[in-house]
Write an enzyme that holds these catalytic residues in place. Structure first.
Site, short mmCIF file in Angstrom:
data_model
loop_
_atom_site.label_atom_id
_atom_site.label_comp_id
_atom_site.label_asym_id
_atom_site.label_seq_id
_atom_site.Cartn_x
_atom_site.Cartn_y
_atom_site.Cartn_z
N ARG A 1 10.74 -17.03 7.90
CA ARG A 1 10.13 -15.72 8.05
C ARG A 1 9.62 -15.54 9.49
O ARG A 1 9.53 -16.49 10.26
CB ARG A 1 8.97 -15.57 7.06
CG ARG A 1 9.39 -15.43 5.62
CD ARG A 1 8.22 -15.42 4.67
NE ARG A 1 7.55 -16.73 4.58
CZ ARG A 1 6.46 -16.97 3.87
NH1 ARG A 1 5.88 -15.98 3.20
NH2 ARG A 1 5.94 -18.18 3.83
N TYR B 1 -1.40 -15.70 7.82
CA TYR B 1 -2.00 -16.40 6.69
C TYR B 1 -2.70 -17.65 7.22
O TYR B 1 -2.15 -18.37 8.07
CB TYR B 1 -0.93 -16.82 5.68
CG TYR B 1 -0.37 -15.70 4.85
CD1 TYR B 1 -1.17 -14.98 3.97
CD2 TYR B 1 0.98 -15.35 4.94
CE1 TYR B 1 -0.66 -13.95 3.20
CE2 TYR B 1 1.50 -14.32 4.17
CZ TYR B 1 0.68 -13.63 3.31
OH TYR B 1 1.20 -12.60 2.55
N GLU C 1 -4.69 -13.19 3.82
CA GLU C 1 -4.99 -13.35 2.40
C GLU C 1 -6.38 -12.88 1.99
O GLU C 1 -6.67 -12.79 0.78
CB GLU C 1 -4.81 -14.81 1.96
CG GLU C 1 -5.84 -15.79 2.47
CD GLU C 1 -5.52 -16.37 3.84
OE1 GLU C 1 -6.21 -17.31 4.26
OE2 GLU C 1 -4.56 -15.88 4.49
N VAL D 1 1.68 -22.29 -7.95
CA VAL D 1 1.74 -21.25 -6.92
C VAL D 1 0.45 -21.19 -6.12
O VAL D 1 0.40 -20.63 -5.03
CB VAL D 1 2.05 -19.88 -7.58
CG1 VAL D 1 2.26 -18.81 -6.52
CG2 VAL D 1 3.30 -19.97 -8.45
N ALA D 2 -0.62 -21.82 -6.63
CA ALA D 2 -1.91 -21.82 -5.94
C ALA D 2 -2.04 -22.96 -4.94
O ALA D 2 -3.13 -23.22 -4.44
CB ALA D 2 -3.04 -21.93 -6.98
N VAL E 1 5.67 -26.22 -3.65
CA VAL E 1 6.06 -25.81 -2.30
C VAL E 1 5.04 -24.82 -1.77
O VAL E 1 4.73 -23.81 -2.41
CB VAL E 1 7.47 -25.19 -2.32
CG1 VAL E 1 7.82 -24.64 -0.93
CG2 VAL E 1 8.49 -26.23 -2.75
N ALA E 2 4.52 -25.12 -0.59
CA ALA E 2 3.41 -24.33 -0.04
C ALA E 2 3.87 -23.02 0.60
O ALA E 2 3.02 -22.18 0.93
CB ALA E 2 2.64 -25.16 0.97
N ASN E 3 5.14 -22.84 0.80
CA ASN E 3 5.62 -21.57 1.34
C ASN E 3 6.82 -21.10 0.52
O ASN E 3 7.91 -20.89 1.02
CB ASN E 3 5.99 -21.69 2.83
CG ASN E 3 7.11 -22.70 3.09
OD1 ASN E 3 7.22 -23.70 2.39
ND2 ASN E 3 7.91 -22.45 4.11
N MET E 4 6.57 -20.91 -0.76
CA MET E 4 7.64 -20.52 -1.68
C MET E 4 8.43 -19.30 -1.21
O MET E 4 9.66 -19.30 -1.26
CB MET E 4 7.07 -20.27 -3.08
CG MET E 4 6.71 -21.53 -3.83
SD MET E 4 5.99 -21.17 -5.46
CE MET E 4 7.37 -20.36 -6.26
N SER F 1 -8.19 -17.31 -21.68
CA SER F 1 -8.09 -18.63 -21.06
C SER F 1 -9.38 -19.42 -21.27
O SER F 1 -10.47 -19.00 -20.90
CB SER F 1 -7.83 -18.49 -19.55
OG SER F 1 -7.70 -19.76 -18.96
N SER G 1 2.80 -12.62 -3.18
CA SER G 1 2.51 -13.03 -4.56
C SER G 1 3.60 -12.52 -5.50
O SER G 1 3.98 -13.20 -6.45
CB SER G 1 1.14 -12.50 -4.99
OG SER G 1 0.11 -13.10 -4.23
N HIS H 1 -5.36 -19.60 4.84
CA HIS H 1 -5.66 -20.47 3.69
C HIS H 1 -6.58 -21.62 4.10
O HIS H 1 -6.31 -22.79 3.84
CB HIS H 1 -4.38 -21.00 3.07
CG HIS H 1 -3.47 -19.92 2.54
ND1 HIS H 1 -3.80 -19.15 1.44
CD2 HIS H 1 -2.26 -19.47 2.98
CE1 HIS H 1 -2.81 -18.28 1.21
NE2 HIS H 1 -1.88 -18.45 2.13
N LYS I 1 2.88 -18.10 8.70
CA LYS I 1 2.15 -19.24 8.16
C LYS I 1 1.05 -19.69 9.11
O LYS I 1 1.02 -19.34 10.29
CB LYS I 1 3.11 -20.41 7.89
CG LYS I 1 4.06 -20.15 6.74
CD LYS I 1 3.34 -19.81 5.45
CE LYS I 1 2.56 -20.99 4.88
NZ LYS I 1 1.81 -20.62 3.66
N ASP J 1 -1.34 -23.29 -1.87
CA ASP J 1 -1.89 -22.93 -0.56
C ASP J 1 -3.42 -23.01 -0.56
O ASP J 1 -4.03 -23.20 0.49
CB ASP J 1 -1.48 -21.51 -0.17
CG ASP J 1 -0.13 -21.48 0.54
OD1 ASP J 1 0.21 -22.46 1.20
OD2 ASP J 1 0.58 -20.46 0.43
#
Length: 385
Positions: A15, A94, A118, A267-268, A298-301, A220, A134, A96, A75, A270
């Protein structure tokens, strides 16, 4: 203002912070843009495309960090990139930081102003710059999970949708936000049996209506997480506490009792991950196994579909890039509390309260450093929370 766009250097990250169309918008507003050579060639944007839009191509990232007033990335900067930032410079990307104390320390030491995609908010208390990625990550999570359920990839050999005479696979999605909703959409579309957990009853009602009963929408709790995780073939962690570290919802003990050959997709990751056994992976080596359970972290899906992701991201970021370029960081965040919520590091201080709490670091309200009314900091904090 001179805006610099370096090539991303994380593993299999293709990207880029600005497309040629975004560059054209900036140039037409009187700004200058420099882009690292071949910065987006892998996703079909050539240097000539950027030059036609009005950018200047430079040979090295060092030139960008040395010259640019604002650096726009995708990133988080790697340590050697952080060390190239300087006082008075603006970084927009981003970050994080809640799961990355080293980066936070390096950014604070640089003296640069750092605005994180984010934690930028909007009038609906959403996260407009996180939402497009997301959406991508939510859809990819099911695609990745389905792939790694295949026997050749180490999975149990289950087809998500099953076939006539064979029950479909069971998918558990924890979190009913953007990621969870998009994951549910994909999983339902593939014919899986889907359960979605969330703590918001209004959100569960909304999703139950949206999916017309095709998704089990369950409150939940520790008990429901355990019950459905032990039955699941695929678990997708889709929780988010804006700016803060993700809560650990699947313990190591629970993972050890899940089906052998099942898959978990975090997915969380990061934000530190929502499974106790999670650790960040890359597209080059996306999975590892713990107690017979395949972990995809994977941290950058969204980097896997970098062209789609780049266009979706820059559509969202461009108005904020223009505001920062037109006004400078101080005036831009003073004029917009939602952009102020994105200011994570300023004048060597952590200015995002959830990040400071996650890192056990001192939090300094940004309004105090900017000379603004204190209630602006309060509004920014409220919008992130």
């Amino acid at each position: 203002m001179l805006i610099g766009v370096p090539k991303e250097i994380k593993n299999h990250e293709y990207r880029i912070g600005l497309t040629p169309a975004s560059v054209r918008e900036l140039v037409e507003r009187g700004h200058s843009v420099i882009v690292e050579t071949n910065g987006a060639v892998e996703i079909g944007f050539e240097d000539a495309d950027y030059q036609a839009a009005g950018a200047t191509i430079v040979d090295t990232p060092e030139e960008i960090f040395a010259k640019a007033d604002m650096v726009v990335k995708v990133k988080e900067p790697q340590p050697h990139e952080c060390r190239q930032l300087r006082e008075g410079q603006l970084l927009f990307t981003y970050l994080h930081l809640a799961a990355d104390a080293e980066q936070a320390e390096l950014l604070a030491a640089s003296g640069a102003s750092c605005v994180a995609y984010e934690t930028v908010t909007d009038a609906a208390n959403g996260l407009p710059l996180l939402a497009p990625m997301s959406e991508v990550a939510g859809r990819l999570s099911v695609q990745a999970g389905a792939y790694h359920l295949q026997k050749a990839q180490g999975g149990m050999g289950a087809l998500l949708g099953g076939v006539p005479g064979v029950a479909p696979a069971k998918v558990l999605i924890i979190g009913g936000g953007v990621v969870g909703t998009q994951a549910a959409t994909m999983a339902v579309g593939l014919g899986a049996e889907v359960t979605l957990l969330d703590r918001s009853l209004p959100r569960l009602r909304q999703l139950d209506t949206e999916f017309a009963g095709r998704v089990k929408c369950v409150y939940s709790s520790s008990e429901s997480i355990e019950t459905y995780a032990l039955e699941a073939d695929l678990v997708i962690g889709a929780v988010l506490i804006p700016g803060a570290a993700a809560p650990k919802l699947l313990s190591r003990d629970l993972i050890s009792r899940m089906k052998r050959g099942s898959v978990v997709v975090d997915v969380a990751i990061d934000q530190g991950g929502c499974f106790e056994t999670s650790k960040a992976t890359t597209h080059q080596e996306p999975t590892y196994v713990v107690d017979g359970v395949i972990h995809y972290c994977v941290a950058n899906m969204p980097g896997a579909v970098a062209r789609t992701s780049t266009m979706a991201l820059t559509n969202a970021t461009l108005p904020f890039v223009l505001a920062l370029a037109d006004k400078g960081v101080e005036q831009a965040v003073a004029a917009n509390p939602h952009l102020l919520a994105g200011l994570n590091v300023y004048k060597g201080k952590i200015t995002c309260q959830p990040v400071a709490e996650a890192l056990n670091a001192e939090y300094v309200p940004p309004a105090a450093l900017l000379g603004l009314a204190p209630e602006l900091s309060q509004a920014a904090v409220a919008s992130v929370k």
